[in-house]
Design an enzyme around this catalytic site. Sequence first.
Site, mmCIF file in Angstrom:
data_model
loop_
_atom_site.group_PDB
_atom_site.id
_atom_site.type_symbol
_atom_site.label_atom_id
_atom_site.label_comp_id
_atom_site.label_asym_id
_atom_site.label_seq_id
_atom_site.Cartn_x
_atom_site.Cartn_y
_atom_site.Cartn_z
ATOM 1 N N LYS A 107 0.812 -1.223 0.000
ATOM 2 C CA LYS A 107 0.000 0.000 0.000
ATOM 3 C C LYS A 107 0.846 1.275 0.000
ATOM 4 O O LYS A 107 0.408 2.317 -0.466
ATOM 5 C CB LYS A 107 -0.941 -0.002 1.198
ATOM 6 C CG LYS A 107 -2.028 -1.059 1.045
ATOM 7 C CD LYS A 107 -3.272 -0.706 1.809
ATOM 8 C CE LYS A 107 -4.436 -1.579 1.410
ATOM 9 N NZ LYS A 107 -4.250 -2.995 1.828
ATOM 10 N N GLU A 129 -9.612 7.152 3.255
ATOM 11 C CA GLU A 129 -10.481 6.224 3.964
ATOM 12 C C GLU A 129 -9.647 5.014 4.344
ATOM 13 O O GLU A 129 -8.598 4.769 3.755
ATOM 14 C CB GLU A 129 -11.614 5.770 3.050
ATOM 15 C CG GLU A 129 -11.259 4.609 2.100
ATOM 16 C CD GLU A 129 -10.201 4.945 1.057
ATOM 17 O OE1 GLU A 129 -10.075 6.134 0.711
ATOM 18 O OE2 GLU A 129 -9.503 4.022 0.588
ATOM 19 N N SER A 395 1.649 -9.926 -0.747
ATOM 20 C CA SER A 395 1.300 -8.506 -0.664
ATOM 21 C C SER A 395 1.676 -7.838 0.654
ATOM 22 O O SER A 395 1.879 -6.626 0.695
ATOM 23 C CB SER A 395 -0.198 -8.328 -0.924
ATOM 24 O OG SER A 395 -0.965 -9.122 -0.039
HETATM 25 C C1 LIG Z 1 -5.107 -3.996 1.628
HETATM 26 C C2 LIG Z 1 -4.409 -5.254 1.404
HETATM 27 C C3 LIG Z 1 -4.794 -6.135 0.359
HETATM 28 C C4 LIG Z 1 -5.993 -5.915 -0.503
HETATM 29 O O1 LIG Z 1 -6.014 -4.758 -1.259
HETATM 30 P P1 LIG Z 1 -5.775 -4.777 -2.828
HETATM 31 O O2 LIG Z 1 -6.119 -3.402 -3.255
HETATM 32 O O3 LIG Z 1 -6.693 -5.814 -3.402
HETATM 33 O O4 LIG Z 1 -4.362 -5.129 -3.045
HETATM 34 C C5 LIG Z 1 -4.024 -7.270 0.142
HETATM 35 N N1 LIG Z 1 -2.960 -7.567 0.930
HETATM 36 C C6 LIG Z 1 -2.578 -6.760 1.941
HETATM 37 C C7 LIG Z 1 -1.400 -7.157 2.765
HETATM 38 C C8 LIG Z 1 -3.285 -5.592 2.213
HETATM 39 O O5 LIG Z 1 -2.901 -4.804 3.227
#
Ligand SMILES: *Cc1c(COP(=O)(O)O)cnc(C)c1O
Length: 418
Positions: A107, A129, A395
Amino acid sequence: MTLEMGQADRERLLAEVLAGRVPDARGRFGPFGGRYVPETLIPALERLERGVREQLHREDFQAALGSELTTWAGRPTALTRAGRLSSRWGAEVWLKREDLAHTGAHKINNAIGQALLARRLGARRIVAETGAGQHGVASAAACARLGLPCTVYMGEVDMERQAPNVGRMRLLGTTVVAVKSGDRTLRAAIDEAIRDWVSDPLHTYYLLGSSIGPHPYPYLVRELQAVIGREARAQMLAQAGGLPDAVIACVGGGSNAIGLFHAFVPDASVEIIGIEAGGRGRGLGENAATLAFGRPGVLHGCYSLLLQDEHGQVQETHSISAGLDYSSVGPEHALLLATGRARYDTATDAEALDAVKECCESEGILPALESAHAIAGAKRWAERHRGGRLLIGLSGRGDKDMSTLQQTLIARLAAVSS
Ligand SMILES: *Cc1c(COP(=O)(O)O)cnc(C)c1O
């Protein structure tokens, strides 16, 4: 899912996708995307669109962004060969390590990029948000870094569930506003952030956290997250000696997935797979699998697929991972699905928990519950493609999920050992 698209349309759109020509000038990803907002929002979105067009790809902007990404946010993130997972699964498994990025997930790529853009466009304050708090923390950190005042709207329910992230945002100097309206979660928080933005669109910048919302946000967020796939593709060529057979990422709003996928879309040999939250089951309200079970509709200014009942009422979602808990999905994923360039599958809460444990034990990495969905989907792929080469988008890190893990996996481990 009802996507009434003829074969000819699908082929024409697939050609547009492969040529990198989406979105079009109106912010449309085929039939999806666009700008479905009240008149009062149009001037602000047009100003932002102009700002994106004039600034984002300028050399000096990219240099400033590149510098923040490398010296502050920890890029490039590593590509890790997952040796023990590879042996267990009978496939060649690689992990793109967004868990190593500053604030613990992908993010930050979007937050620092948009905060830099906001400053260029003359904004005096940022609104954002947040649902689980991860985007709020990334925004708070980026704003502190650039000296921009930041206000984050967060549903009252989420503030209770994610108290540590509320504390982090406050430490970073951000004002956290409790949203008591609507569903008191992410959906209502987005409505409130937009309301704040509209009240002073010249001096306020709305920093949206995923590849959703009205044009130009899905495009802007994709461009800022595409660094994940650009790095990963080059790292695969250098470290693995070739492209993967498949790339797999989890899909909430869709930003880490589109960021990883984007560089691989023109590589016809690479299968693209998104994994949504299958939650507790297939029924409405039991999951957050929009691409699997959704129907077309508008939410937050964007035409995409939505989890809605037969009357078109948007439904609450469920997932063990708060970051995947959204009733819609980015319009580019809806198009990738419709054209067949990507396919989407689900992983349940239970499968995600198993994947957390397997990744911890095999690789010494505690993945976020969101990322664990991608790992669970990847395991299924490996069962069908023995010897295949697989790239997983990891992610984020799972430290934020400790209270959920304590009540589930860890409680079970303790019960077995006592
Ligand atoms: C917020 C988040 C997601 C999901 O958001 P996307 O916009 O679909 O990427 C996925 N993995 C992590 C670790 C997150 O913090």
